[in-house]
Design a protein around this motif. Structure first.
Motif, PDB file in Angstrom:
ATOM      1  N   VAL A  62      49.464  53.435  32.853  1.00 23.67           N
ATOM      2  CA  VAL A  62      50.599  52.925  33.773  1.00 23.67           C
ATOM      3  C   VAL A  62      50.131  52.181  34.931  1.00 23.67           C
ATOM      4  N   GLN A  63      48.876  52.243  35.112  1.00 24.77           N
ATOM      5  CA  GLN A  63      48.281  51.565  36.455  1.00 24.77           C
ATOM      6  C   GLN A  63      48.191  49.804  36.304  1.00 24.77           C
ATOM      7  N   GLU A  64      48.605  49.228  37.353  1.00 25.75           N
ATOM      8  CA  GLU A  64      48.172  47.721  37.445  1.00 25.75           C
ATOM      9  C   GLU A  64      47.067  47.901  38.338  1.00 25.75           C
ATOM     10  N   GLN A  65      46.376  46.665  38.108  1.00 26.81           N
ATOM     11  CA  GLN A  65      44.938  46.475  39.084  1.00 26.81           C
ATOM     12  C   GLN A  65      44.984  45.064  39.328  1.00 26.81           C
ATOM     13  N   ILE A  66      44.385  44.841  40.645  1.00 27.00           N
ATOM     14  CA  ILE A  66      44.160  43.559  41.110  1.00 27.00           C
ATOM     15  C   ILE A  66      42.621  43.676  41.555  1.00 27.00           C
ATOM     16  N   TYR A  67      41.774  42.633  41.270  1.00 29.17           N
ATOM     17  CA  TYR A  67      40.567  42.324  41.405  1.00 29.17           C
ATOM     18  C   TYR A  67      40.426  41.129  42.287  1.00 29.17           C
ATOM     19  N   TYR A  68      39.581  41.210  43.458  1.00 24.42           N
ATOM     20  CA  TYR A  68      39.249  39.908  44.116  1.00 24.42           C
ATOM     21  C   TYR A  68      37.861  39.805  44.551  1.00 24.42           C
ATOM     22  N   ILE A  69      37.196  38.848  44.009  1.00 23.19           N
ATOM     23  CA  ILE A  69      35.794  38.656  44.059  1.00 23.19           C
ATOM     24  C   ILE A  69      35.357  38.069  45.365  1.00 23.19           C
ATOM     25  N   LEU A  70      34.739  38.911  46.207  1.00 26.40           N
ATOM     26  CA  LEU A  70      34.036  38.404  47.484  1.00 26.40           C
ATOM     27  C   LEU A  70      32.848  37.820  47.459  1.00 26.40           C
ATOM     28  N   GLU A  71      31.756  38.326  46.500  1.00 24.32           N
ATOM     29  CA  GLU A  71      30.705  37.693  46.592  1.00 24.32           C
ATOM     30  C   GLU A  71      29.980  37.927  45.226  1.00 24.32           C
ATOM     31  N   GLY A  72      29.018  37.094  44.925  1.00 27.81           N
ATOM     32  CA  GLY A  72      28.226  37.250  43.549  1.00 27.81           C
ATOM     33  C   GLY A  72      28.956  36.753  42.207  1.00 27.81           C
ATOM     34  N   GLU A  73      28.480  36.766  41.284  1.00 28.09           N
ATOM     35  CA  GLU A  73      29.728  36.449  39.923  1.00 28.09           C
ATOM     36  C   GLU A  73      29.103  37.437  38.904  1.00 28.09           C
ATOM     37  N   GLY A  74      29.984  37.305  37.799  1.00 27.83           N
ATOM     38  CA  GLY A  74      29.775  38.165  36.691  1.00 27.83           C
ATOM     39  C   GLY A  74      30.528  37.645  35.714  1.00 27.83           C
ATOM     40  N   LEU A  75      30.908  38.587  34.633  1.00 23.35           N
ATOM     41  CA  LEU A  75      31.896  38.624  33.498  1.00 23.35           C
ATOM     42  C   LEU A  75      32.922  39.462  33.575  1.00 23.35           C
ATOM     43  N   MET A  76      34.216  39.118  33.553  1.00 20.18           N
ATOM     44  CA  MET A  76      35.195  40.023  33.289  1.00 20.18           C
ATOM     45  C   MET A  76      35.814  39.971  31.838  1.00 20.18           C
ATOM     46  N   GLU A  77      35.784  41.166  31.251  1.00 19.87           N
ATOM     47  CA  GLU A  77      36.089  41.389  29.757  1.00 19.87           C
ATOM     48  C   GLU A  77      37.397  41.495  30.019  1.00 19.87           C
ATOM     49  N   ILE A  78      38.462  40.984  29.236  1.00 22.50           N
ATOM     50  CA  ILE A  78      39.762  41.110  29.018  1.00 22.50           C
ATOM     51  C   ILE A  78      40.020  41.143  27.512  1.00 22.50           C
ATOM     52  N   ASP A  79      40.539  42.155  26.878  1.00 23.10           N
ATOM     53  CA  ASP A  79      40.951  42.302  25.697  1.00 23.10           C
ATOM     54  C   ASP A  79      39.957  41.563  24.565  1.00 23.10           C
ATOM     55  N   GLY A  80      38.671  41.973  24.863  1.00 23.56           N
ATOM     56  CA  GLY A  80      37.552  41.370  23.937  1.00 23.56           C
ATOM     57  C   GLY A  80      36.957  39.936  24.436  1.00 23.56           C
ATOM     58  N   ARG A  82      35.350  37.530  27.201  1.00 23.66           N
ATOM     59  CA  ARG A  82      34.675  37.582  28.344  1.00 23.66           C
ATOM     60  C   ARG A  82      34.812  36.047  29.364  1.00 23.66           C
ATOM     61  N   HIS A  83      35.154  36.155  30.499  1.00 22.24           N
ATOM     62  CA  HIS A  83      35.491  35.224  31.422  1.00 22.24           C
ATOM     63  C   HIS A  83      34.309  35.303  32.627  1.00 22.24           C
ATOM     64  N   VAL A  84      33.948  34.058  33.188  1.00 25.62           N
ATOM     65  CA  VAL A  84      33.000  33.990  34.364  1.00 25.62           C
ATOM     66  C   VAL A  84      34.014  34.402  35.466  1.00 25.62           C
ATOM     67  N   VAL A  85      33.692  35.133  36.421  1.00 24.07           N
ATOM     68  CA  VAL A  85      34.282  35.381  37.724  1.00 24.07           C
ATOM     69  C   VAL A  85      33.342  35.191  38.831  1.00 24.07           C
ATOM     70  N   ARG A  86      33.670  34.741  39.843  1.00 21.87           N
ATOM     71  CA  ARG A  86      33.010  34.361  41.226  1.00 21.87           C
ATOM     72  C   ARG A  86      33.807  34.463  42.404  1.00 21.87           C
ATOM     73  N   ARG A  87      33.101  34.122  43.447  1.00 23.21           N
ATOM     74  CA  ARG A  87      33.773  34.218  44.809  1.00 23.21           C
ATOM     75  C   ARG A  87      35.282  33.644  44.749  1.00 23.21           C
TER      76      ARG A  87
END
Length: 121
Positions: A62-80, A82-87
């Motif tokens: 039931v939870q909704e989530q919000i992520y906000y990237i402050l520093e660095g970079e990585g990969l966010m996987e959503i339903d299989g 992967r997407h690059v995420v950064r500042r």
């Protein structure tokens, strides 16, 4: 920390880092959350994932989530996928969507997470 009529002002250094279950080389500070006694309706935290750090693939009923990237970079996987995420990227995860975040970069990946309603602990 300053508290008046339920309102608070606190500095981030007043909260200790914690390693949450299913998080690897990853740490969070629960800044405002039911565990801190400051709210019943959401969880607001800052997280820092070292290079190679990640949270295992999971979803929330039931939870909704919000992520906000402050520093660095990585990969966010959503339903299989992967997407690059950064500042300054922001991510919204609705209930039932499988997701994970990985620090695939060279420096710490630091981001804010807001979850509502908070999960039972």
């Amino acid at each position: 920390m300053i508290e008046r009529n339920g309102a608070t002002i606190a500095n981030i250094v007043e909260t200790l880092w914690q390693t949450m279950p299913a998080h690897y080389d990853a740490h969070s500070k629960l800044l405002i959350a039911p565990q801190t006694g400051r709210t019943k309706h959401f969880d607001f935290r800052i997280s820092s994932y070292q290079p190679k750090g990640y949270v295992a693939l999971h979803s929330h009923k039931v939870q909704e989530q919000i992520y906000y990237i402050l520093e660095g970079e990585g990969l966010m996987e959503i339903d299989g996928e992967r997407h690059v995420v950064r500042r300054h990227d922001h991510i919204f995860i609705p209930p039932g969507v499988e997701h994970a975040i990985y620090n695939s970069g060279l420096v710490d990946l630091v981001f804010l997470v807001i979850t509502t309603p908070p999960e039972d602990t």
